[in-house]
Design a protein around this motif. Structure first.
Motif, PDB file in Angstrom:
ATOM      1  N   GLY A  93       0.694  -1.204  -0.008  1.00 44.32           N
ATOM      2  CA  GLY A  93       0.049  -0.014   0.169  1.00 44.32           C
ATOM      3  C   GLY A  93       0.847   1.546  -0.067  1.00 44.32           C
ATOM      4  N   TYR A  94       2.108   1.201   0.654  1.00 41.59           N
ATOM      5  CA  TYR A  94       2.877   2.339   0.680  1.00 41.59           C
ATOM      6  C   TYR A  94       3.370   2.578  -0.836  1.00 41.59           C
ATOM      7  N   ILE A  95       3.848   1.415  -1.522  1.00 47.44           N
ATOM      8  CA  ILE A  95       4.332   1.518  -2.658  1.00 47.44           C
ATOM      9  C   ILE A  95       3.147   2.094  -3.674  1.00 47.44           C
ATOM     10  N   THR A  96       1.910   1.526  -3.303  1.00 53.76           N
ATOM     11  CA  THR A  96       0.814   1.945  -4.482  1.00 53.76           C
ATOM     12  C   THR A  96       0.537   3.500  -4.156  1.00 53.76           C
ATOM     13  N   LEU A  97       0.648   4.090  -3.185  1.00 56.27           N
ATOM     14  CA  LEU A  97       0.442   5.521  -2.907  1.00 56.27           C
ATOM     15  C   LEU A  97       1.414   6.437  -3.350  1.00 56.27           C
ATOM     16  N   ALA A  98       2.853   5.878  -3.318  1.00 56.51           N
ATOM     17  CA  ALA A  98       4.008   6.409  -4.092  1.00 56.51           C
ATOM     18  C   ALA A  98       3.874   6.410  -5.670  1.00 56.51           C
ATOM     19  N   PHE A  99       3.154   5.553  -6.066  1.00 55.87           N
ATOM     20  CA  PHE A  99       3.200   5.161  -7.557  1.00 55.87           C
ATOM     21  C   PHE A  99       1.849   6.218  -7.825  1.00 55.87           C
ATOM     22  N   ALA A 100       0.804   6.173  -6.977  1.00 56.77           N
ATOM     23  CA  ALA A 100      -0.354   7.140  -7.407  1.00 56.77           C
ATOM     24  C   ALA A 100       0.170   8.541  -7.392  1.00 56.77           C
ATOM     25  N   GLU A 101       1.153   8.961  -6.507  1.00 57.08           N
ATOM     26  CA  GLU A 101       1.602  10.164  -6.577  1.00 57.08           C
ATOM     27  C   GLU A 101       2.584  10.754  -7.864  1.00 57.08           C
ATOM     28  N   SER A 102       3.412   9.454  -8.156  1.00 58.12           N
ATOM     29  CA  SER A 102       4.262   9.708  -9.181  1.00 58.12           C
ATOM     30  C   SER A 102       3.678   9.502 -10.633  1.00 58.12           C
ATOM     31  N   TYR A 103       2.917   8.213 -10.773  1.00 57.30           N
ATOM     32  CA  TYR A 103       2.766   7.899 -12.254  1.00 57.30           C
ATOM     33  C   TYR A 103       1.072   7.452 -12.241  1.00 57.30           C
ATOM     34  N   SER A 104       0.399   8.501 -11.563  1.00 58.52           N
ATOM     35  CA  SER A 104      -1.283   8.338 -11.685  1.00 58.52           C
ATOM     36  C   SER A 104      -1.784   8.143 -13.143  1.00 58.52           C
ATOM     37  N   GLN A 105      -1.011   8.284 -14.288  1.00 56.30           N
ATOM     38  CA  GLN A 105      -1.567   8.140 -15.498  1.00 56.30           C
ATOM     39  C   GLN A 105      -1.567   6.885 -15.940  1.00 56.30           C
ATOM     40  N   TYR A 106      -1.123   5.971 -15.031  1.00 53.95           N
ATOM     41  CA  TYR A 106      -1.078   4.568 -15.290  1.00 53.95           C
ATOM     42  C   TYR A 106      -2.305   4.053 -14.319  1.00 53.95           C
ATOM     43  N   LEU A 107      -3.041   4.654 -13.748  1.00 50.13           N
ATOM     44  CA  LEU A 107      -4.043   4.375 -12.961  1.00 50.13           C
ATOM     45  C   LEU A 107      -5.586   4.354 -13.261  1.00 50.13           C
ATOM     46  N   ASN A 108      -6.356   3.304 -13.062  1.00 56.28           N
ATOM     47  CA  ASN A 108      -7.691   3.574 -13.232  1.00 56.28           C
ATOM     48  C   ASN A 108      -8.372   3.863 -11.538  1.00 56.28           C
ATOM     49  N   GLY A 109      -7.534   3.335 -10.806  1.00 59.36           N
ATOM     50  CA  GLY A 109      -7.847   3.427  -9.356  1.00 59.36           C
ATOM     51  C   GLY A 109      -6.955   2.688  -8.632  1.00 59.36           C
ATOM     52  N   PHE A 110      -7.138   2.733  -7.014  1.00 55.09           N
ATOM     53  CA  PHE A 110      -6.300   2.193  -6.135  1.00 55.09           C
ATOM     54  C   PHE A 110      -6.742   1.931  -5.034  1.00 55.09           C
ATOM     55  N   SER A 111      -6.232   0.829  -4.404  1.00 55.94           N
ATOM     56  CA  SER A 111      -6.652   0.298  -3.143  1.00 55.94           C
ATOM     57  C   SER A 111      -5.557   0.203  -2.071  1.00 55.94           C
ATOM     58  N   LEU A 112      -5.707   0.648  -0.709  1.00 54.29           N
ATOM     59  CA  LEU A 112      -4.897   0.334   0.171  1.00 54.29           C
ATOM     60  C   LEU A 112      -5.756  -0.863   1.001  1.00 54.29           C
ATOM     61  N   ILE A 113      -4.864  -1.818   1.316  1.00 54.28           N
ATOM     62  CA  ILE A 113      -5.626  -3.001   2.192  1.00 54.28           C
ATOM     63  C   ILE A 113      -4.383  -3.062   3.235  1.00 54.28           C
ATOM     64  N   HIS A 114      -5.130  -2.821   4.500  1.00 56.02           N
ATOM     65  CA  HIS A 114      -4.318  -2.869   5.616  1.00 56.02           C
ATOM     66  C   HIS A 114      -2.998  -1.878   5.742  1.00 56.02           C
ATOM     67  N   SER A 115      -3.236  -0.665   5.308  1.00 57.15           N
ATOM     68  CA  SER A 115      -2.295   0.018   4.908  1.00 57.15           C
ATOM     69  C   SER A 115      -2.659   1.707   5.148  1.00 57.15           C
ATOM     70  N   THR A 116      -1.621   2.693   5.054  1.00 49.30           N
ATOM     71  CA  THR A 116      -1.666   3.820   5.556  1.00 49.30           C
ATOM     72  C   THR A 116      -1.036   4.832   4.798  1.00 49.30           C
ATOM     73  N   GLY A 117      -1.569   5.910   4.825  1.00 49.12           N
ATOM     74  CA  GLY A 117      -0.518   7.135   4.054  1.00 49.12           C
ATOM     75  C   GLY A 117       0.379   7.669   5.211  1.00 49.12           C
ATOM     76  N   PHE A 118       0.255   7.439   6.325  1.00 47.32           N
ATOM     77  CA  PHE A 118       1.171   7.836   7.414  1.00 47.32           C
ATOM     78  C   PHE A 118       2.574   7.346   7.428  1.00 47.32           C
ATOM     79  N   PRO A 119       3.446   8.169   7.575  1.00 46.17           N
ATOM     80  CA  PRO A 119       4.864   7.691   7.920  1.00 46.17           C
ATOM     81  C   PRO A 119       5.066   6.753   9.290  1.00 46.17           C
ATOM     82  N   ASP A 120       6.243   6.041   9.316  1.00 41.26           N
ATOM     83  CA  ASP A 120       6.444   5.458  10.624  1.00 41.26           C
ATOM     84  C   ASP A 120       6.756   6.558  11.743  1.00 41.26           C
TER      85      ASP A 120
END
Length: 258
Positions: A93-120
């Motif tokens: 999920g951390y990777i998915t969110l980073a991907f959404a930030e940098s490469y959103s043109q590749y995404l139809n949508g995304f999901s975080l499963i047991h994940s978060t946008g917060f840092p450690d």
């Protein structure tokens, strides 16, 4: 049967719109076996092994979450895939969110499963450092033996013994270097709650009712018409093993509405 492309091993089933599944720390594409079975009737489902995990090579060390996202971009380009809906579990999920930030043109949508946008937190960062030290001292197997029971809801540790054994076996396949790279990447990851809050893409946020690692309030940090929130009852951090039917149902409901 896994295929390998640019040192990334992956499972692929079905045809149609592409769904890309990214596993969590010390996991592999095998985490998604039951979900793939449910979804591949109507979709082209791909699940990868992250660098240093499963059958994938280490990629000469991955220093941060953004590099994992870059690996995913290269992977999609090699397969000539222009659009995916991405599902990321925990580290995934951390990777998915980073991907959404940098490469959103590749995404139809995304999901975080047991994940978060917060840092450690600072405490969590110390824990990552200590975990890397344990792997150096004792090796990967004892580390996995200590980790896996914490991933399941306390009430499921005894009732899901077979699943715990499967998850441990997958964890043992993680290279020590791959595990330590992932620990460091998680430790230094930045706050991406604003990325989540500001996206216009359809987003599915899934939390486990009894998740001891990432509680629901850490997952449900954004809301709006493009967001769907789901709590998986009876699950901890591993709904793909603890409640696979409920997880698959939540995913299908999201895809049908997106």
């Amino acid at each position: 049967m896994k295929t390998t492309n640019s040192n990334i091993a992956y499972i692929e089933e079905g045809q149609g719109e592409v769904l890309l599944f990214i596993h969590g720390f010390c996991g592999s594409s095998e985490y998604w076996n039951e979900v793939i079975h449910e979804l591949s009737t109507d979709y082209r489902v791909i699940a990868i092994d992250l660098p240093g995990h499963g059958e994938s090579k280490n990629h000469d060390g991955v220093l941060d979450i953004d590099q994992y996202a870059s690996v995913l971009k290269s992977f999609l380009e090699e397969l000539k895939i222009e659009k995916v809906t991405m599902f990321g579990h925990s580290l995934g999920g951390y990777i998915t969110l980073a991907f959404a930030e940098s490469y959103s043109q590749y995404l139809n949508g995304f999901s975080l499963i047991h994940s978060t946008g917060f840092p450690d937190s600072e405490e969590a960062k110390k824990g990552r450092t200590a975990s890397a030290g344990k792997i150096d001292k004792d090796g990967i197997d004892p580390f996995i033996d200590g980790l896996v029971p914490k991933l399941f809801a306390p009430e499921n540790v005894e009732t899901h013994r077979q699943s715990l054994t499967k998850v441990k076996k997958i964890g043992y396949e993680t290279s020590p270097e791959g595990a330590k790279d992932a620990l460091n990447a998680m430790k230094v990851r930045k706050d991406r709650t604003e990325v989540l809050a500001n996206t216009k893409l359809p987003v599915l946020l899934i939390a486990g009712e009894s998740d001891q690692l990432i509680p629901a309030d850490k997952t449900f940090t954004a809301s709006g018409e493009n967001f769907k929130h789901v709590v998986i009852k009876g699950a901890g951090h591993m709904s793909m093993y603890e409640a696979p039917e409920k997880l698959s149902s939540a995913i299908l409901s999201y895809l049908n509405q997106a």
